[in-house]
Design a protein around this motif. Structure first.
Motif, short mmCIF file in Angstrom:
data_model
loop_
_atom_site.label_atom_id
_atom_site.label_comp_id
_atom_site.label_asym_id
_atom_site.label_seq_id
_atom_site.Cartn_x
_atom_site.Cartn_y
_atom_site.Cartn_z
N UNK A 108 -5.75 12.36 -0.14
CA UNK A 108 -4.40 11.79 -0.13
C UNK A 108 -4.07 11.23 1.25
N UNK A 109 -4.46 11.96 2.30
CA UNK A 109 -4.18 11.50 3.67
C UNK A 109 -4.92 10.19 3.96
N UNK A 110 -6.15 10.06 3.48
CA UNK A 110 -6.91 8.83 3.70
C UNK A 110 -6.25 7.63 3.03
N UNK A 111 -5.56 7.88 1.94
CA UNK A 111 -4.88 6.78 1.25
C UNK A 111 -3.72 6.22 2.07
N UNK A 112 -3.21 7.02 3.02
CA UNK A 112 -2.08 6.58 3.83
C UNK A 112 -0.76 6.62 3.10
N UNK A 113 -0.72 7.19 1.94
CA UNK A 113 0.52 7.27 1.14
C UNK A 113 0.75 8.71 0.70
#
Length: 437
Positions: free
Chosen positions: A19-24
């Motif tokens: 989720x953090x890698x998605x930036x959202x």
């Protein structure tokens, strides 16, 4: 029952990282991160006092199966280390920038700590070790609290890589001598390692794991790295990560290198006590000179880890002369000390974040800001524990440290008695400070 809970922790941390890698959906990522720590704490409570089941993972490294098992001491250390991490993950970093990066770094660091505590293969241990290092670096870099964070993180990674190389050499030597990288083979095949090589491997383990514990000279990266990150990052690094590193060191010197009748083990024990004692003295002297809460608490972390290593060295020394009751006492003292330290240090790191949110600074100065009485009581209890004031956990554990080193007169070796006597005198100094603000 504990196995599904730790699997859940792993899955939640992986999900938080994705989720953090998605930036959202940063709020979702932070919630997943906190839920993973809570699941781990419950797993540790449920699993104690026994070890978890041995689980063979669906991966192979260096041609060997990789197993996962958490010993009772790993459950103890990791569970207490996760307690402040749960609050840190729930509150998050006070920095308004890089929130996704911080969540990703915290998730990777916690996954690495879980691996260091539970993986039963040398190659897998090295992968988990690197994950802990890189996760901590990402946490600090993403917060952007200090303009010099890039240099301090690079310095931290450089010293940690020295430790990683030392660990790699130790694992390689044991793997070649025992024809396997599985830890069960290390324990059973130590007879194939010559006495001088056992001492060399022990020194490599002290260097490798000591890089994260802040043993001499690796405490040099502590004030810069801790001072470039937030208290939330410090709570994770001083809790779950530090405890995982200590468990790795204790497993290496107590299980992979058991006592031998040829006198090799007592020498290694003397070295461990000496390094732990000297590191504790130097780090606390440097801590008194700091004017930033994070830097002071970071050096205090290295000091308390050094005290635990001193107790571990005493356990090695007693065990080498078959004084098993005293060895068990020293080993238990180290576990108690790091458990109390994780709780106290976590509370003070989060206190530092609270002050920063109000005053905009981590400086150790009189803020003049009124706070909720619960905030004040928590900070007071944490400071009392680090200062070894009764009736807090820090007082209990450090009192037992002194009781342990006072038992040196039972040793038949003059060198052993002198080493513990010097350690006793050296540790009789002002404890981890909570400087008046």
């Amino acid at each position: 029952m504990a196995d599904p809970l730790f699997l859940l922790s792993f899955l939640l941390w992986v999900a938080a990282a994705i989720v953090a890698l998605s930036g959202r959906w940063e709020a979702l990522g932070q919630a997943l991160l906190a839920l993973g720590t809570i699941s781990g704490i419950i797993g540790a409570v449920v699993g104690l006092p026994n070890a978890t089941n041995t689980i063979v993972l669906p991966v192979r490294l260096a041609g060997e199966a990789v197993a996962f098992r958490l010993e009772p001491e790993a459950l103890w250390l990791f569970g207490f280390g996760l307690a402040p991490a749960a609050f840190a993950c729930a509150l998050g970093s006070p920095s308004s920038q890089g929130r996704s990066g911080w969540i990703f770094g915290a998730a990777v660091s916690l996954i690495g700590a879980l691996g260091v505590c539970g993986l039963q293969n040398g190659a897998a241990l090295l992968v988990a070790w690197e994950a802990m290092s890189l996760g901590g670096a990402v946490m600090v870099l993403s917060e952007r609290l200090e303009s010099s964070r890039g240099r301090t993180v690079l310095f931290m990674l450089a010293l940690l890589e020295i430790g990683a190389v030392a660990l790699m050499l130790a694992v390689a030597i044991l793997g070649v001598r025992t024809s396997s990288l599985n830890f069960d083979s290390f324990v059973g095949g130590v007879a194939a390692v010559s006495p001088p090589m056992r001492i060399g491997v022990g020194i490599l383990l002290l260097v490798g794991f000591g890089a994260k514990l802040g043993l001499l000279p690796f405490y040099e990266w502590f004030p810069g790295a801790y001072g470039s990150g937030s208290g939330a990052s410090g709570a994770i690094l001083s809790g779950a990560v530090l405890n995982a590193a200590f468990f790795g060191l204790s497993r290496g010197v107590m299980e992979w290198l058991p006592p031998a009748p040829d006198g090799a083990f007592p020498l290694l024990a003397v070295i461990a006590v000496g390094i732990g004692t000297i590191s504790a003295i130097l780090t606390i002297l440097y801590a008194f000179q700091e004017d930033d809460w994070r830097q002071l608490l970071g050096l205090s972390t290295a000091e308390n880890a050094s005290i635990a290593v001193t107790a571990l060295g005493a356990a090695m020394l007693f065990r080498s002369y078959q004084l098993l009751d005293l060895a068990g006492l020293a080993w238990t003292v180290a576990l108690l000390h790091l458990a109390g330290h994780a709780l106290a240090k976590g509370s003070l790191f989060l206190t530092a974040d609270g002050l920063r949110r109000v005053t905009g600074s981590y400086a150790i100065t009189t803020s003049g800001v009124e706070s909720h009485w619960l905030f004040s009581v928590g900070a007071l209890f944490g400071a009392m524990s680090l200062a070894a004031m009764p009736p807090m956990a820090g007082f209990v554990s450090e009192w037992f440290v002194f009781q342990t080193v006072f038992q040196g007169f039972h040793l038949p070796s003059l060198v052993g008695r002198l080493v513990l006597a010097l350690a006793r005198v050296s540790l009789s100094r002002p404890q981890s400070p909570s400087r008046p603000s």
